[in-house]
Write an enzyme that holds these catalytic residues in place. Structure first.
Site, PDB file in Angstrom:
ATOM      1  N   GLY A   1       0.827  -1.208   0.000  1.00  0.00           N
ATOM      2  CA  GLY A   1       0.000   0.000   0.000  1.00  0.00           C
ATOM      3  C   GLY A   1       0.859   1.253   0.000  1.00  0.00           C
ATOM      4  O   GLY A   1       1.862   1.316   0.700  1.00  0.00           O
TER       5      GLY A   1
ATOM      6  N   GLU B   1       5.171  -5.786   5.763  1.00  0.00           N
ATOM      7  CA  GLU B   1       5.460  -7.203   6.003  1.00  0.00           C
ATOM      8  C   GLU B   1       5.531  -8.025   4.708  1.00  0.00           C
ATOM      9  O   GLU B   1       6.377  -8.908   4.581  1.00  0.00           O
ATOM     10  CB  GLU B   1       4.409  -7.826   6.941  1.00  0.00           C
TER      11      GLU B   1
ATOM     12  N   ILE C   1       1.179   2.310   7.085  1.00  0.00           N
ATOM     13  CA  ILE C   1       0.406   3.190   7.974  1.00  0.00           C
ATOM     14  C   ILE C   1      -0.090   2.399   9.174  1.00  0.00           C
ATOM     15  O   ILE C   1      -0.454   2.973  10.178  1.00  0.00           O
ATOM     16  CB  ILE C   1      -0.768   3.891   7.250  1.00  0.00           C
ATOM     17  N   ASP C   2      -0.099   1.062   9.085  1.00  0.00           N
ATOM     18  CA  ASP C   2      -0.574   0.250  10.218  1.00  0.00           C
ATOM     19  C   ASP C   2       0.442   0.216  11.370  1.00  0.00           C
ATOM     20  O   ASP C   2       0.112  -0.168  12.482  1.00  0.00           O
ATOM     21  CB  ASP C   2      -0.835  -1.200   9.771  1.00  0.00           C
TER      22      ASP C   2
ATOM     23  N   GLU D   1     -10.654  -1.231  10.918  1.00  0.00           N
ATOM     24  CA  GLU D   1     -11.255  -2.087   9.880  1.00  0.00           C
ATOM     25  C   GLU D   1     -11.130  -3.586  10.221  1.00  0.00           C
ATOM     26  O   GLU D   1     -11.932  -4.403   9.782  1.00  0.00           O
ATOM     27  CB  GLU D   1     -10.611  -1.821   8.523  1.00  0.00           C
TER      28      GLU D   1
ATOM     29  N   ARG E   1      -4.108   7.375   3.542  1.00  0.00           N
ATOM     30  CA  ARG E   1      -2.818   7.135   2.884  1.00  0.00           C
ATOM     31  C   ARG E   1      -2.416   8.311   1.997  1.00  0.00           C
ATOM     32  O   ARG E   1      -1.341   8.297   1.403  1.00  0.00           O
ATOM     33  CB  ARG E   1      -2.892   5.842   2.064  1.00  0.00           C
TER      34      ARG E   1
HETATM   35  O1  F6P Z   1      -1.301  -2.360   4.657  1.00  0.00           O
HETATM   36  C1  F6P Z   1      -1.703  -1.049   4.679  1.00  0.00           C
HETATM   37  C2  F6P Z   1      -3.181  -0.922   4.371  1.00  0.00           C
HETATM   38  O2  F6P Z   1      -3.443   0.455   4.240  1.00  0.00           O
HETATM   39  C3  F6P Z   1      -4.096  -1.586   5.388  1.00  0.00           C
HETATM   40  O3  F6P Z   1      -4.342  -0.749   6.494  1.00  0.00           O
HETATM   41  C4  F6P Z   1      -5.324  -1.848   4.563  1.00  0.00           C
HETATM   42  O4  F6P Z   1      -6.048  -2.945   5.067  1.00  0.00           O
HETATM   43  C5  F6P Z   1      -4.767  -2.179   3.217  1.00  0.00           C
HETATM   44  O5  F6P Z   1      -3.515  -1.553   3.139  1.00  0.00           O
HETATM   45  C6  F6P Z   1      -5.651  -1.733   2.066  1.00  0.00           C
HETATM   46  O6  F6P Z   1      -5.064  -2.128   0.885  1.00  0.00           O
HETATM   47  P1  F6P Z   1      -5.493  -1.697  -0.583  1.00  0.00           P
HETATM   48  O7  F6P Z   1      -4.797  -0.411  -0.894  1.00  0.00           O
HETATM   49  O8  F6P Z   1      -5.009  -2.803  -1.424  1.00  0.00           O
HETATM   50  O9  F6P Z   1      -6.979  -1.486  -0.586  1.00  0.00           O
END
Ligand code: F6P
Length: 374
Positions: free
Chosen positions: A12, A123, A146-147, A242, A295
């Site tokens: 992300g 990760e 961001i997590d 979430e 984000r």
């Molecule tokens: O891993 C970071 C994150 O922003 C999580 O908080 C969220 O669940 C996920 O990415 C969302 O991913 P995407 O951008 O693929 O919707």
């Protein structure tokens, strides 16, 4: 000695990535470095994370131009001011068991003549970096998510900006919630770790904070809110992660489709919580999903600075030939740890230390124990 450093951003996007790429580039191409150490260095941006190294056809110049971008001081001069990632990103997993393309990835690294790789990610991206390191590739990592759930680092790029988005948006909701005597449920990101909800909720003064680490009871949330109204408060803010779960139930997904790392898209818990709370409390309720807004936007001062410090440290590791490591922020200092340690477990909220399971909010004790007494 000639170095050709490849740099990529995976997973992300978030604020702070461009700053890290800028400072990898500026540090590697620092003329003083070349003069002092007699090194010649090139920096190549790889587009869209690991996807670039999988899709690229090294004998086709058009493909090379599509998936890579030579970086220099002028190209990256203004990058740190902007959110997202100018290199692009993807959730491509070269080691996906359904379609293993790790060999192609390794061959392309060699074909491009890359002598090392800086992988900026969370990760998933760093687990690929670690596997490539085990296959003999010279890889270093920079933590971003961001997590803020990566192990063994006190900071991951993007977290501070996301936290600031949460407080800004909750401040906005506060006036309309107050005007209408409404209950607002605000869903924030955080797949497995509740840091954004917990710290965003505390910083914005939310009354209830629901996190993935503690399965909550809806009846209890309703009681806590009712008691608060009885005490004279006109409106309420509930922040829910979430990844939070109602006791006895599972995670709520927007879609069952999984990415290359097996993650489904979380989302929807906020709407469910709002509906149930309206029914149980009788308070007029609305919900807001902050989603990818967290984000976006300009990087905070902290994300620009941490991007800079991490970028510089990544080049230090490369020049010291200390591969298989991730730069980290620990006890107020920039340091590094083995990639293996960064990905072996997630850093999640410790209920004992940070979360009050009776109030569904942050703990009302903050002194580390044991602490020195005068
Ligand atoms: O891993 C970071 C994150 O922003 C999580 O908080 C969220 O669940 C996920 O990415 C969302 O991913 P995407 O951008 O693929 O919707």
């Amino acid at each position: 000695m000639h170095h050709k450093i490849g740099v990529l951003t995976g997973g992300g996007d978030c604020a702070g990535l461009n700053s890290a790429v800028k400072w990898v580039t500026k540090t590697a191409l620092d003329p003083y470095l070349a003069a002092d150490k007699g090194l010649s260095v090139e920096v190549i941006g790889v587009r869209e994370g690991w996807k670039g190294l999988v899709e690229l056809d090294p004998v086709d110049p058009e493909s090379v131009a599509k998936w890579t971008q030579p970086l220099d001081e002028l190209a990256v001069r203004t990058w740190d001011r902007y959110g997202g990632t100018n290199l692009g990103t993807s959730r491509t997993n070269p080691f996906n068991p359904k379609n293993d393309q790790s060999r192609r990835c390794v061959e392309n690294i060699a074909a491009l003549g890359l002598t090392s790789i800086v992988a900026i990610g969370g990760e998933d991206t760093l687990s690929v970096a670690h596997k490539l390191y085990n296959l003999g590739q010279k890889v270093v990592g920079i933590p971003k998510t961001i997590d803020r759930d990566l192990n063994a680092t006190d900071y991951t790029l993007g977290y501070d900006t996301a936290l600031n988005v949460i407080i800004e948006e909750v401040d906005r909701l506060r006036t309309t919630a107050g005007s209408h005597n409404r209950l607002f449920v605000v869903e924030v990101m955080g797949r497995h770790a509740g840091w954004l909800a917990l710290e965003g909720g505390q910083a914005s003064g939310a009354h209830i904070i629901l996190i993935p680490e503690y399965d909550f009871e809806m009846g209890k949330v309703a009681d806590l809110l009712t008691r608060r109204r009885e005490a004279g408060v006109r409106y309420d803010i509930v922040v829910v992660s979430e990844g939070a779960k109602i006791r006895g139930e599972g995670e709520v997904y927007l879609s069952d489709k999984a990415d290359g790392f097996g993650h489904k898209v979380l989302g929807g818990i906020g709407a469910g919580v709002a509906k149930d709370l309206e029914r149980l409390t009788g308070f007029e309720t609305r919900h807001v999903v902050l989603s990818h807004i967290q984000r976006g936007g300009h990087p905070s001062a902290r994300d620009r600075l941490m991007g800079r410090y991490f970028g510089i440290a990544a080049v230090d590791l490369i020049l010291e030939e200390d591969f298989g490591r991730m730069v980290a922020y620990k006890n107020g200092e920039i340091t590094s740890i083995p990639l293996k340690q960064a990905i072996e477990k997630l850093y999640v909220v410790d209920l004992e230390r940070h979360y009050d399971v009776d109030r569904y909010n942050g703990r009302r004790s903050s002194l580390a124990r044991p602490h020195a007494k005068a």
